[in-house]
Design a protein around this motif. Structure first.
Motif, mmCIF file in Angstrom:
data_model
loop_
_atom_site.group_PDB
_atom_site.id
_atom_site.type_symbol
_atom_site.label_atom_id
_atom_site.label_comp_id
_atom_site.label_asym_id
_atom_site.label_seq_id
_atom_site.Cartn_x
_atom_site.Cartn_y
_atom_site.Cartn_z
ATOM 1 N N PHE A 1 -6.914 -0.002 -31.677
ATOM 2 C CA PHE A 1 -6.988 1.399 -30.723
ATOM 3 C C PHE A 1 -7.176 0.972 -29.818
ATOM 4 O O PHE A 1 -8.654 0.625 -29.411
ATOM 5 C CB PHE A 1 -8.652 1.960 -31.328
ATOM 6 N N PRO A 2 -6.062 0.805 -28.574
ATOM 7 C CA PRO A 2 -6.206 0.530 -27.648
ATOM 8 C C PRO A 2 -7.338 0.859 -26.823
ATOM 9 O O PRO A 2 -7.983 2.494 -26.045
ATOM 10 C CB PRO A 2 -5.224 1.029 -26.492
ATOM 11 N N LEU B 1 -4.179 3.880 -20.106
ATOM 12 C CA LEU B 1 -2.471 3.157 -19.177
ATOM 13 C C LEU B 1 -1.843 2.782 -20.411
ATOM 14 O O LEU B 1 -0.567 2.761 -19.809
ATOM 15 C CB LEU B 1 -3.072 1.724 -18.666
ATOM 16 N N VAL B 2 -1.988 2.509 -21.360
ATOM 17 C CA VAL B 2 -0.954 2.318 -22.487
ATOM 18 C C VAL B 2 -0.942 2.881 -22.343
ATOM 19 O O VAL B 2 1.025 3.213 -23.357
ATOM 20 C CB VAL B 2 -2.047 1.767 -24.377
ATOM 21 N N LEU C 1 4.540 6.244 -22.593
ATOM 22 C CA LEU C 1 5.435 7.822 -22.723
ATOM 23 C C LEU C 1 6.191 7.501 -20.886
ATOM 24 O O LEU C 1 7.832 7.526 -21.468
ATOM 25 C CB LEU C 1 4.516 8.433 -21.621
ATOM 26 N N VAL C 2 6.033 6.246 -20.364
ATOM 27 C CA VAL C 2 7.143 5.640 -19.175
ATOM 28 C C VAL C 2 8.313 5.246 -19.949
ATOM 29 O O VAL C 2 9.994 5.636 -20.094
ATOM 30 C CB VAL C 2 6.871 5.590 -18.278
ATOM 31 N N MET C 3 7.615 4.011 -20.333
ATOM 32 C CA MET C 3 8.838 3.291 -21.246
ATOM 33 C C MET C 3 7.795 2.089 -22.261
ATOM 34 O O MET C 3 6.792 2.008 -22.037
ATOM 35 C CB MET C 3 9.720 2.145 -20.267
ATOM 36 N N VAL D 1 0.280 -3.660 -21.560
ATOM 37 C CA VAL D 1 -0.934 -3.510 -20.986
ATOM 38 C C VAL D 1 -1.958 -3.841 -22.244
ATOM 39 O O VAL D 1 -2.908 -4.049 -22.309
ATOM 40 C CB VAL D 1 -1.450 -1.748 -20.429
ATOM 41 N N TRP D 2 -1.135 -2.585 -23.440
ATOM 42 C CA TRP D 2 -2.039 -2.945 -24.939
ATOM 43 C C TRP D 2 -2.836 -4.435 -25.221
ATOM 44 O O TRP D 2 -3.076 -4.822 -25.147
ATOM 45 C CB TRP D 2 -1.161 -2.407 -25.921
#
Length: 132
Positions: free
Chosen positions: A37-38, A57-58, A63-65, A72-73
């Motif tokens: 769970f990030p 951020l994850v 969502l973006v790429m 970030v994860w």
């Protein structure tokens, strides 16, 4: 006859005022929580704001790429592990965490993941309708 007297150490200055009977953070457990769970590893280390930031951020990165979200994860996993080690060493102040904070974070995590899945489904539906 003399009664035994208990002496309590106050910790070394600059080491976060460690009490001798305090529990230690488990770095591996914090890292595994962040893997599953990030942001949860940060929350269990007592850094709720950082955990929420990692989570969003994850989700935004995925969502973006895919690559920014995964980066970030992975940082979140490392940060949870490193922070727990620093807390045990006394270089970072030890923070306790309440169960209610963990439960609230999991609610935020669930809502965030459901929102991400909803956006992905809407994007797929829109793409399918445009192709027809």
């Amino acid at each position: 006859m003399m009664e035994p007297v208990e002496l309590h150490e106050t910790g070394t200055p600059g080491a976060g005022g460690d009490a001798p009977g305090r529990e230690e953070k488990n770095p591996v457990f914090a890292a595994v929580l962040s893997l599953l769970f990030p942001g949860l590893g940060q929350v269990c280390n007592g850094e709720t704001g950082k955990g929420i930031l990692v989570l969003f951020l994850v989700l935004a990165g995925i969502l973006v790429m895919l690559i920014p979200g995964v980066a970030v994860w992975l940082f979140g996993i490392y940060d949870a592990w490193a922070t727990a080690r620093r807390m045990n060493a006394g270089t970072v102040p030890f923070r306790k965490v309440r169960l209610s904070t963990i439960v609230l974070f999991m609610v935020v995590w669930t809502v965030g993941v459901l929102a991400l899945l909803t956006l992905a489904a809407l994007a797929a539906f829109a793409a399918f309708n445009v192709a027809m």
